[in-house]
Design a protein around this motif. Structure first.
Motif, PDB file in Angstrom:
ATOM      1  N   HIS A   4       0.814  -1.223   0.000  1.00 41.44           N
ATOM      2  CA  HIS A   4       0.000   0.000   0.000  1.00 41.44           C
ATOM      3  C   HIS A   4       0.842   1.264   0.000  1.00 41.44           C
ATOM      4  CE1 HIS A   4      -3.840  -2.031   0.599  1.00 41.44           C
ATOM      5  NE2 HIS A   4      -3.241  -2.808   1.473  1.00 41.44           N
ATOM      6  N   SER A   5       2.145   1.129   0.135  1.00 41.59           N
ATOM      7  CA  SER A   5       2.991   2.306   0.193  1.00 41.59           C
ATOM      8  C   SER A   5       2.834   3.152  -1.072  1.00 41.59           C
ATOM      9  CB  SER A   5       4.456   1.883   0.347  1.00 41.59           C
ATOM     10  OG  SER A   5       5.293   3.006   0.408  1.00 41.59           O
ATOM     11  N   GLN A   6       2.525   4.410  -0.877  1.00 37.26           N
ATOM     12  CA  GLN A   6       2.319   5.366  -1.964  1.00 37.26           C
ATOM     13  C   GLN A   6       1.113   5.020  -2.833  1.00 37.26           C
ATOM     14  OE1 GLN A   6       4.113   8.096  -1.792  1.00 37.26           O
ATOM     15  NE2 GLN A   6       4.906   7.063   0.009  1.00 37.26           N
ATOM     16  N   SER A   7       0.150   4.293  -2.271  1.00 38.25           N
ATOM     17  CA  SER A   7      -1.074   4.038  -3.039  1.00 38.25           C
ATOM     18  C   SER A   7      -2.248   4.329  -2.113  1.00 38.25           C
ATOM     19  CB  SER A   7      -1.091   2.607  -3.573  1.00 38.25           C
ATOM     20  OG  SER A   7      -1.008   1.670  -2.516  1.00 38.25           O
ATOM     21  N   SER A   8      -3.068   3.332  -1.843  1.00 36.10           N
ATOM     22  CA  SER A   8      -4.255   3.552  -1.002  1.00 36.10           C
ATOM     23  C   SER A   8      -3.875   3.396   0.470  1.00 36.10           C
ATOM     24  CB  SER A   8      -5.343   2.541  -1.382  1.00 36.10           C
ATOM     25  OG  SER A   8      -4.846   1.220  -1.342  1.00 36.10           O
ATOM     26  N   ASN A   9      -2.885   4.152   0.889  1.00 31.82           N
ATOM     27  CA  ASN A   9      -2.317   4.015   2.225  1.00 31.82           C
ATOM     28  C   ASN A   9      -2.957   5.039   3.161  1.00 31.82           C
ATOM     29  OD1 ASN A   9      -0.786   3.626   4.471  1.00 31.82           O
ATOM     30  ND2 ASN A   9       1.178   4.040   3.524  1.00 31.82           N
ATOM     31  N   PHE A  10      -4.094   4.670   3.757  1.00 32.03           N
ATOM     32  CA  PHE A  10      -4.754   5.553   4.716  1.00 32.03           C
ATOM     33  C   PHE A  10      -4.336   5.238   6.148  1.00 32.03           C
ATOM     34  CE2 PHE A  10      -7.861   5.406   1.160  1.00 32.03           C
ATOM     35  CZ  PHE A  10      -7.842   6.742   0.833  1.00 32.03           C
ATOM     36  N   SER A  11      -3.603   4.165   6.336  1.00 32.78           N
ATOM     37  CA  SER A  11      -3.301   3.691   7.678  1.00 32.78           C
ATOM     38  C   SER A  11      -2.113   4.418   8.291  1.00 32.78           C
ATOM     39  CB  SER A  11      -3.002   2.187   7.647  1.00 32.78           C
ATOM     40  OG  SER A  11      -2.700   1.715   8.939  1.00 32.78           O
ATOM     41  N   THR A  12      -2.172   4.616   9.612  1.00 31.77           N
ATOM     42  CA  THR A  12      -1.030   5.125  10.375  1.00 31.77           C
ATOM     43  C   THR A  12      -0.553   4.063  11.360  1.00 31.77           C
ATOM     44  OG1 THR A  12      -2.472   6.103  12.069  1.00 31.77           O
ATOM     45  CG2 THR A  12      -1.850   7.511  10.213  1.00 31.77           C
TER      46      THR A  12
ATOM     47  N   ILE B 279     -12.572  13.705  18.930  1.00 32.26           N
ATOM     48  CA  ILE B 279     -12.053  12.878  17.846  1.00 32.26           C
ATOM     49  C   ILE B 279     -10.670  13.375  17.453  1.00 32.26           C
ATOM     50  CG2 ILE B 279     -12.381  12.169  15.434  1.00 32.26           C
ATOM     51  CD1 ILE B 279     -15.405  12.546  15.879  1.00 32.26           C
ATOM     52  N   LEU B 280      -9.731  12.450  17.350  1.00 27.96           N
ATOM     53  CA  LEU B 280      -8.398  12.753  16.826  1.00 27.96           C
ATOM     54  C   LEU B 280      -8.250  12.022  15.506  1.00 27.96           C
ATOM     55  CD1 LEU B 280      -5.603  14.103  17.332  1.00 27.96           C
ATOM     56  CD2 LEU B 280      -4.859  11.914  18.283  1.00 27.96           C
ATOM     57  N   SER B 281      -8.116  12.773  14.435  1.00 28.65           N
ATOM     58  CA  SER B 281      -7.945  12.187  13.104  1.00 28.65           C
ATOM     59  C   SER B 281      -6.462  11.877  12.874  1.00 28.65           C
ATOM     60  CB  SER B 281      -8.452  13.158  12.038  1.00 28.65           C
ATOM     61  OG  SER B 281      -8.224  12.657  10.741  1.00 28.65           O
ATOM     62  N   LEU B 282      -6.160  10.588  12.645  1.00 26.34           N
ATOM     63  CA  LEU B 282      -4.786  10.143  12.417  1.00 26.34           C
ATOM     64  C   LEU B 282      -4.499  10.190  10.915  1.00 26.34           C
ATOM     65  CD1 LEU B 282      -4.806   7.050  14.825  1.00 26.34           C
ATOM     66  CD2 LEU B 282      -4.232   9.433  15.359  1.00 26.34           C
ATOM     67  N   LEU B 283      -3.550  11.000  10.515  1.00 23.76           N
ATOM     68  CA  LEU B 283      -3.322  11.262   9.094  1.00 23.76           C
ATOM     69  C   LEU B 283      -1.941  10.791   8.663  1.00 23.76           C
ATOM     70  CD1 LEU B 283      -4.787  14.886   8.950  1.00 23.76           C
ATOM     71  CD2 LEU B 283      -5.926  12.759   8.281  1.00 23.76           C
ATOM     72  N   ASN B 284      -1.907  10.082   7.552  1.00 23.68           N
ATOM     73  CA  ASN B 284      -0.655   9.636   6.945  1.00 23.68           C
ATOM     74  C   ASN B 284      -0.209  10.689   5.929  1.00 23.68           C
ATOM     75  OD1 ASN B 284       1.390   8.410   5.511  1.00 23.68           O
ATOM     76  ND2 ASN B 284       0.391   6.418   5.425  1.00 23.68           N
ATOM     77  N   PRO B 285       0.887  11.402   6.175  1.00 27.11           N
ATOM     78  CA  PRO B 285       1.306  12.480   5.264  1.00 27.11           C
ATOM     79  C   PRO B 285       1.580  12.001   3.848  1.00 27.11           C
ATOM     80  CG  PRO B 285       2.525  12.588   7.337  1.00 27.11           C
ATOM     81  CD  PRO B 285       1.794  11.275   7.333  1.00 27.11           C
ATOM     82  N   GLU B 286       1.940  10.719   3.686  1.00 25.40           N
ATOM     83  CA  GLU B 286       2.248  10.200   2.357  1.00 25.40           C
ATOM     84  C   GLU B 286       1.139   9.317   1.804  1.00 25.40           C
ATOM     85  OE1 GLU B 286       6.084   8.363   2.389  1.00 25.40           O
ATOM     86  OE2 GLU B 286       7.095  10.306   2.291  1.00 25.40           O
ATOM     87  N   GLY B 287      -0.028   9.357   2.436  1.00 26.64           N
ATOM     88  CA  GLY B 287      -1.155   8.552   1.974  1.00 26.64           C
ATOM     89  C   GLY B 287      -1.918   9.231   0.850  1.00 26.64           C
ATOM     90  N   GLU B 288      -2.976   8.584   0.419  1.00 24.21           N
ATOM     91  CA  GLU B 288      -3.809   9.145  -0.632  1.00 24.21           C
ATOM     92  C   GLU B 288      -4.471  10.441  -0.171  1.00 24.21           C
ATOM     93  OE1 GLU B 288      -4.898   7.635  -4.074  1.00 24.21           O
ATOM     94  OE2 GLU B 288      -2.810   7.449  -3.481  1.00 24.21           O
ATOM     95  N   PRO B 289      -4.639  11.411  -1.060  1.00 20.68           N
ATOM     96  CA  PRO B 289      -5.347  12.636  -0.677  1.00 20.68           C
ATOM     97  C   PRO B 289      -6.818  12.344  -0.366  1.00 20.68           C
ATOM     98  CG  PRO B 289      -4.943  12.574  -3.049  1.00 20.68           C
ATOM     99  CD  PRO B 289      -4.178  11.439  -2.457  1.00 20.68           C
TER     100      PRO B 289
END
Length: 361
Positions: free
Chosen positions: A83-91, A183-193
């Motif tokens: 999922h790296s650099q694709s549909s990577n929404f996970s932290t 709510i704390l939104s966990l965001l992956n800086p390199e994930g999908e927009p």
């Protein structure tokens, strides 16, 4: 946007039910036929959520939490190399080790209620972080250190028990808003927009891309501080009709359409003053403000169970591996992934191409 707002069912439907004026505006922008068939009536499934939230917390969960501040953590499965650099929404690899360590360091005050995506444990095995035979051991170790693992199909018990939410990008960003709790939104800086609605929604939330952000959020909760204004604004914008009667409005619309009556009066409230909000007071256990002290004092005394320790070590190694990948390799993978998505969607939009591909396979 086409998949979300412009599918055949939405284009051809007599009525599309929207939860907010904002959602209807997105139909105006992205649906080929506009928003003339869209009615803002609220979300019928939230009627049941409101009823469930008023019922007692299951005794088993309540006993496990033992009066501690209960944080619901919802982690997505898309953290691996594939999922790296694709549909990577996970932290999960980015923040997961520190979240678990913080929960252990503060276990006298803090109860971590971990609700992983159903695909997360299979992804852990697929990435080689643990063996399949390790998963039952991991479950046992989590229970031993006071972390509640919630793998039930129904998430409402976790909603009722928890005092706040940490979540990767997903449906809980909206669903948990019904509770009115932080709510704390966990965001992956390199994930999908994110799509426009998600971007607008998380503007009202606390956000974290670094373990220190998570720690500060929990410290504020222990100090009884929360982003009450942001949560209220988010609900007024995205879930304005939380009165438990959305299903009734949908039935009334169906009857009106069936009889040929003008259904316009059921359409949408136009101002925030017309919206109905169900406010619930923010109430967490009186655990004081000792977060920094507990973390620093107890950290060395914690004995990490072996399987859990192996998982956290593997996540950190994966995190370092992805961090050290070259920029060009990352960009190349994203370009390839976007081309694949574009090609697949073109095929799916053509019955002939679908038949050809099916025969070819």
């Amino acid at each position: 946007m086409r998949l979300q707002f412009g599918q055949s069912t939405q284009v051809l439907a007599s009525a599309v039910i929207a939860r907010s004026v904002h959602e209807k505006k997105l139909y105006s922008r992205y649906c080929p036929v506009g928003s003339g068939n869209v009615y803002v009536l609220g979300q019928p499934r939230f009627d049941q959520v409101i009823k469930e939230m008023a019922r007692p917390v299951p005794k088993l969960y309540e006993e496990a939490a033992a009066g501690r501040l209960c944080i619901l953590w919802n982690s997505h499965f898309s953290f691996g190399r594939i999922h790296s650099q694709s549909s990577n929404f996970s932290t999960f690899d980015l923040l997961g080790p520190e979240i678990i360590e913080l929960a252990l360091a503060m276990r006298e005050q803090l109860c971590l209620l971990w609700r992983p995506h159903p695909g997360l444990f299979p992804a852990i095995v697929r990435e080689g972080l643990l063996y399949e035979s390790d998963i039952p051991i991991l479950r046992s170790e989590l229970a031993d250190v006071g972390i509640i693992l919630d793998e039930n199909p129904d998430h409402l018990a976790a909603f009722k028990l928890s005092d706040a939410l940490l979540t990767d990008v997903g449906s809980f960003l909206l669903e948990y808003l019904v509770t009115g709790r932080p709510i704390l939104s966990l965001l992956n800086p390199e994930g999908e927009p994110l799509n426009p609605e998600s971007r607008k929604l998380i503007e009202y939330y606390d956000r974290a891309s670094d373990p220190s952000d998570v720690k500060r959020f929990i410290e504020r909760l222990l100090s009884r501080e929360n982003n009450a204004l942001g949560l209220k604004q988010a609900r007024s914008q995205h879930l304005p009709l939380l009165d438990g009667r959305s299903s009734e409005r949908v039935v009334a619309l169906m009857l009106a359409l069936h009889s040929g009556e003008d259904a316009g009066v059921l359409s949408d409230p136009s101002t925030e003053a017309d919206m109905v909000l169900v406010d619930k007071s923010f109430d967490i256990p009186a655990v004081g403000n000792q977060c920094e002290q507990v973390v620093e004092e107890d950290k060395e005394d914690i004995e990490m169970p072996p399987t859990l320790a192996r998982l956290l070590s593997g996540l950190r190694a994966l995190r370092d591996f992805k961090k050290n990948e070259s920029v060009w390799k990352k960009r190349g993978r994203r370009v390839v992934n976007q081309a694949r998505i574009f090609s697949v969607e073109r095929v799916k939009r053509s019955l002939l191409l679908m038949r050809i591909m099916r025969n070819f396979r």
